[in-house]
Design a protein around this motif. Structure first.
Motif, mmCIF file in Angstrom:
data_model
loop_
_atom_site.group_PDB
_atom_site.id
_atom_site.type_symbol
_atom_site.label_atom_id
_atom_site.label_comp_id
_atom_site.label_asym_id
_atom_site.label_seq_id
_atom_site.Cartn_x
_atom_site.Cartn_y
_atom_site.Cartn_z
ATOM 1 N N PRO A 1 0.758 -1.256 -0.118
ATOM 2 C CA PRO A 1 0.007 0.128 0.040
ATOM 3 C C PRO A 1 0.822 1.354 0.067
ATOM 4 C CG PRO A 1 -1.085 -1.692 1.623
ATOM 5 C CD PRO A 1 0.599 -2.050 1.183
ATOM 6 N N GLY A 2 2.027 1.219 0.673
ATOM 7 C CA GLY A 2 2.540 2.504 0.794
ATOM 8 C C GLY A 2 4.289 2.131 0.937
ATOM 9 N N ALA A 3 4.873 3.291 0.478
ATOM 10 C CA ALA A 3 6.251 3.320 0.599
ATOM 11 C C ALA A 3 6.927 4.625 1.133
ATOM 12 C CB ALA A 3 6.995 3.145 -0.694
ATOM 13 N N LEU A 4 8.064 4.641 1.954
ATOM 14 C CA LEU A 4 8.743 5.974 2.308
ATOM 15 C C LEU A 4 10.210 5.573 2.226
ATOM 16 C CD1 LEU A 4 8.059 6.432 5.885
ATOM 17 C CD2 LEU A 4 6.835 4.409 4.726
ATOM 18 N N MET A 5 10.870 6.774 1.871
ATOM 19 C CA MET A 5 12.426 6.543 1.795
ATOM 20 C C MET A 5 12.970 7.841 2.260
ATOM 21 S SD MET A 5 14.707 5.428 -1.683
ATOM 22 C CE MET A 5 14.052 6.976 -2.465
ATOM 23 N N SER A 6 14.099 7.860 2.676
ATOM 24 C CA SER A 6 15.142 8.995 2.775
ATOM 25 C C SER A 6 16.374 8.633 2.379
ATOM 26 C CB SER A 6 15.141 9.053 4.649
ATOM 27 O OG SER A 6 15.814 10.425 4.622
ATOM 28 N N VAL A 7 16.903 9.764 1.823
ATOM 29 C CA VAL A 7 18.116 9.438 1.092
ATOM 30 C C VAL A 7 19.012 10.663 1.626
ATOM 31 C CG1 VAL A 7 19.371 9.548 -1.023
ATOM 32 C CG2 VAL A 7 17.294 8.473 -1.064
ATOM 33 N N ARG A 8 20.303 10.439 2.002
ATOM 34 C CA ARG A 8 21.310 11.381 2.629
ATOM 35 C C ARG A 8 22.282 11.274 1.560
ATOM 36 N NH1 ARG A 8 26.194 11.731 4.801
ATOM 37 N NH2 ARG A 8 26.498 13.276 6.581
ATOM 38 N N ASP A 9 22.622 12.316 0.678
ATOM 39 C CA ASP A 9 23.678 12.344 -0.147
ATOM 40 C C ASP A 9 25.117 12.463 0.658
ATOM 41 O OD1 ASP A 9 24.315 15.068 0.082
ATOM 42 O OD2 ASP A 9 23.186 15.568 -1.746
ATOM 43 N N ARG A 10 26.206 12.263 0.011
ATOM 44 C CA ARG A 10 27.532 12.299 0.428
ATOM 45 C C ARG A 10 27.884 13.710 1.186
ATOM 46 N NH1 ARG A 10 30.789 11.319 -5.072
ATOM 47 N NH2 ARG A 10 29.901 12.985 -6.491
ATOM 48 N N ASN A 11 27.019 14.936 0.830
ATOM 49 C CA ASN A 11 27.295 16.025 1.231
ATOM 50 C C ASN A 11 26.194 16.441 2.468
ATOM 51 O OD1 ASN A 11 29.294 16.719 -0.615
ATOM 52 N ND2 ASN A 11 27.689 17.084 -2.298
ATOM 53 N N GLY A 12 25.685 15.310 2.948
ATOM 54 C CA GLY A 12 24.731 15.384 3.926
ATOM 55 C C GLY A 12 23.311 16.122 3.742
ATOM 56 N N ARG A 13 23.089 16.176 2.432
ATOM 57 C CA ARG A 13 21.750 16.686 1.904
ATOM 58 C C ARG A 13 20.626 15.647 1.950
ATOM 59 N NH1 ARG A 13 18.895 16.955 -2.558
ATOM 60 N NH2 ARG A 13 17.696 18.871 -3.250
ATOM 61 N N VAL A 14 19.477 15.828 2.595
ATOM 62 C CA VAL A 14 18.553 14.814 2.923
ATOM 63 C C VAL A 14 17.297 15.210 1.994
ATOM 64 C CG1 VAL A 14 17.007 14.010 4.575
ATOM 65 C CG2 VAL A 14 19.433 14.530 5.300
ATOM 66 N N THR A 15 16.901 14.061 1.231
ATOM 67 C CA THR A 15 15.667 14.074 0.456
ATOM 68 C C THR A 15 14.762 13.168 0.761
ATOM 69 O OG1 THR A 15 16.950 14.993 -1.178
ATOM 70 C CG2 THR A 15 14.653 14.383 -1.940
ATOM 71 N N ASN A 16 13.518 13.237 1.274
ATOM 72 C CA ASN A 16 12.602 12.301 1.487
ATOM 73 C C ASN A 16 11.552 11.956 0.543
ATOM 74 O OD1 ASN A 16 13.739 11.939 4.291
ATOM 75 N ND2 ASN A 16 12.726 13.795 4.841
ATOM 76 N N TYR A 17 11.107 10.692 0.384
ATOM 77 C CA TYR A 17 10.037 10.334 -0.513
ATOM 78 C C TYR A 17 9.012 9.630 -0.010
ATOM 79 C CZ TYR A 17 14.391 11.176 -3.521
ATOM 80 O OH TYR A 17 15.186 11.720 -4.268
ATOM 81 N N ILE B 1 24.566 2.273 4.054
ATOM 82 C CA ILE B 1 25.359 3.575 3.768
ATOM 83 C C ILE B 1 26.874 3.065 3.057
ATOM 84 C CG2 ILE B 1 26.878 3.154 5.952
ATOM 85 C CD1 ILE B 1 26.860 6.335 6.113
ATOM 86 N N THR B 2 27.229 3.827 1.904
ATOM 87 C CA THR B 2 28.163 3.816 1.176
ATOM 88 C C THR B 2 29.578 4.443 1.898
ATOM 89 O OG1 THR B 2 27.840 5.619 -0.203
ATOM 90 C CG2 THR B 2 26.994 3.491 -0.997
ATOM 91 N N PRO B 3 30.778 4.167 1.372
ATOM 92 C CA PRO B 3 31.932 4.728 2.078
ATOM 93 C C PRO B 3 32.011 6.097 1.959
ATOM 94 C CG PRO B 3 32.493 2.676 0.815
ATOM 95 C CD PRO B 3 31.022 3.108 0.306
ATOM 96 N N ASP B 4 31.367 6.566 0.921
ATOM 97 C CA ASP B 4 31.684 8.299 0.760
ATOM 98 C C ASP B 4 30.414 8.966 1.503
ATOM 99 O OD1 ASP B 4 29.362 7.573 -0.744
ATOM 100 O OD2 ASP B 4 30.015 8.751 -2.662
ATOM 101 N N GLY B 5 29.529 7.946 2.349
ATOM 102 C CA GLY B 5 28.324 8.711 3.137
ATOM 103 C C GLY B 5 27.096 8.730 2.543
ATOM 104 N N ARG B 6 26.891 8.259 1.503
ATOM 105 C CA ARG B 6 25.495 8.278 0.865
ATOM 106 C C ARG B 6 24.863 7.034 1.664
ATOM 107 N NH1 ARG B 6 22.581 9.800 -3.579
ATOM 108 N NH2 ARG B 6 20.884 8.656 -3.959
ATOM 109 N N ALA B 7 23.659 7.564 2.271
ATOM 110 C CA ALA B 7 22.709 6.579 3.189
ATOM 111 C C ALA B 7 21.418 6.607 2.472
ATOM 112 C CB ALA B 7 22.852 7.049 4.532
ATOM 113 N N VAL B 8 20.853 5.361 2.673
ATOM 114 C CA VAL B 8 19.624 5.172 1.913
ATOM 115 C C VAL B 8 18.714 4.270 2.920
ATOM 116 C CG1 VAL B 8 17.850 4.062 0.261
ATOM 117 C CG2 VAL B 8 20.143 5.427 -0.312
ATOM 118 N N THR B 9 17.556 4.534 3.594
ATOM 119 C CA THR B 9 16.618 3.867 4.252
ATOM 120 C C THR B 9 15.292 3.774 3.571
ATOM 121 O OG1 THR B 9 17.648 4.048 6.099
ATOM 122 C CG2 THR B 9 15.425 3.298 6.467
#
Length: 404
Positions: free
Chosen positions: A67-83, A371-379
């Protein structure tokens, strides 16, 4: 509640920013006659990349089984985008809350492992200690589990699932529904696991087998060595230290999920236990103590990413313990390129990058975090743990690889 307070402040700040943006836009309109477009997000998106990820998330919910999905992405510069995509409630069709709370299930194992590794870093235990040293006489198998003996199991083996402890959860033979309101003590969970036949006998060449019971046992070790309840250890030593204001270990009797959150679902089953197409059961509310130290926690996707960053940056454990955590073993049954460490999974991604994290499947919620070595994190989390597993994994890989 700290999380609720943070959300209130965040909402107020966002509202203020939106009012400011709208006022500025109206001023522009007065001068140039432009069309007004309200800004509906705290973060400004990078259109091309964001559209790709948004479309992928929407594909996961297209047929309604998830029914639903949610995701948060933090790029290697620390910028967060939620979906978000889909609906939070199949009855009301309400929108999935941005960065809402979800049951993170076995991602809890990372927190339990960090608690143990902290104790190792403080010299209060060794990873190669036998369990017997800290819980004398406690780990003795019975019945089919008679071969299990705490004198032959080390803390490291519990952490990387090479202890031989069972994968089965014998206290829920008919699933979650009959026990959704039942509270379980950790010792009760362990005693039930000790009745189950081990994966291999003492002295046999050790192999890998995922074990929730093994992590319940780790939780008991951690709280015995620390001298405090596990929930308190995790809260004080990990959650508070990393500034995780939207992560918590539910207390005894807590069957709810803090707001805002989407509702979680599982398939209705026929008399033979087969899923009934088109029929979903709301399983949002249940007592998570059945999972304990192996899977009890609740968090928002962005907070899980904050945890991953804090862990990788050395804010929670020392470099020596992080290196130990990332020493992996073959993990038969996991996706190709995945290996298990000490409470963490090494993931070889399709783009050639290696990420570290975990996943979890609680009734009603399926989540993956890394999380990747350069700091990109996805949940990412979706609201049915029984549907779309391969598709979620493939999209998770894609999101981690989206480096532009």
């Amino acid at each position: 509640m700290k999380g609720s307070s943070r959300r209130a402040k965040r909402a107020a700040a966002a509202a203020g920013r939106r009012r400011g943006v709208l006022a500025a836009a109206l001023a522009v309109v007065a001068v140039a006659g432009l069309t007004v477009t309200a800004v509906a997000s705290e973060e400004r998106s990078r259109p091309a990349q964001d559209r790709t990820l948004q479309a992928g998330l929407e594909a996961l919910v297209k047929d309604g089984t998830v029914p639903g999905a949610l995701m948060s992405v933090r790029d290697r510069n620390g910028r967060v985008t939620n979906y978000t995509a889909g609906v939070a409630d199949i009855r009301t069709k309400s929108k999935v809350p941005t960065d809402g709370y979800v049951r993170i299930a076995s991602t809890t194992k990372m927190f339990t492992a960090v608690a143990v590794l902290q104790l190792a870093g403080e010299g209060k235990l060794s990873l190669d200690d036998a369990v017997e040293k800290h819980l004398p006489g406690v780990v003795r198998g019975t019945g089919d589990g008679a071969a299990i003996d705490g004198r032959n199991i080390t803390i490291r083996q519990l952490l990387n699932h090479t202890s031989g402890m069972t994968r089965e959860m014998p206290l829920m033979p008919e699933g979650i529904l009959p026990i959704r309101d039942r509270y379980f003590e950790a010792r009760e969970l362990l005693d039930a696991a000790l009745t189950q036949a081990p994966t291999f006998a003492p002295g046999q060449e050790r192999v890998w087998k995922y074990s929730n019971g093994g992590y319940v046992l780790l939780g008991l070790v951690a709280q015995k060595v620390a001298g405090r309840p596990l929930a308190e250890v995790i809260t004080n030593q990990i959650i508070n230290r990393a500034g995780l204001e939207e992560t918590y270990y539910p207390g005894p009797g807590d069957r709810e999920i803090r707001a805002p959150h989407p509702r979680g679902y599982l398939f209705a089953k026929d008399d033979k236990g087969n899923p009934v197409p088109g029929r979903l059961i709301d399983i949002t509310r249940f007592d998570p103590s059945i999972a304990g130290a192996a899977g009890q926690m609740i968090a928002t996707p962005s907070d899980v990413n904050k945890f991953l960053v804090a862990l990788q940056e050395g804010k929670l454990i020392k470099p020596a313990q992080l290196a130990e955590m990332r020493q992996t073993v073959d993990s038969p049954g996991f996706p190709e390129g995945w290996r298990y460490g000490l409470g963490t999974i090494e993931m070889k991604l399709s783009c050639g990058i290696t990420a570290y994290g975990h996943g979890g499947d609680a009734d009603g919620f399926q989540s993956r975090a890394a999380i990747t070595p350069d700091g990109r994190a996805v949940t990412i989390a979706v609201t049915n743990d029984e549907a779309g597993v391969p598709e979620v994994l493939a999209f998770f890989d894609k999101a981690l690889c989206a480096q532009k």
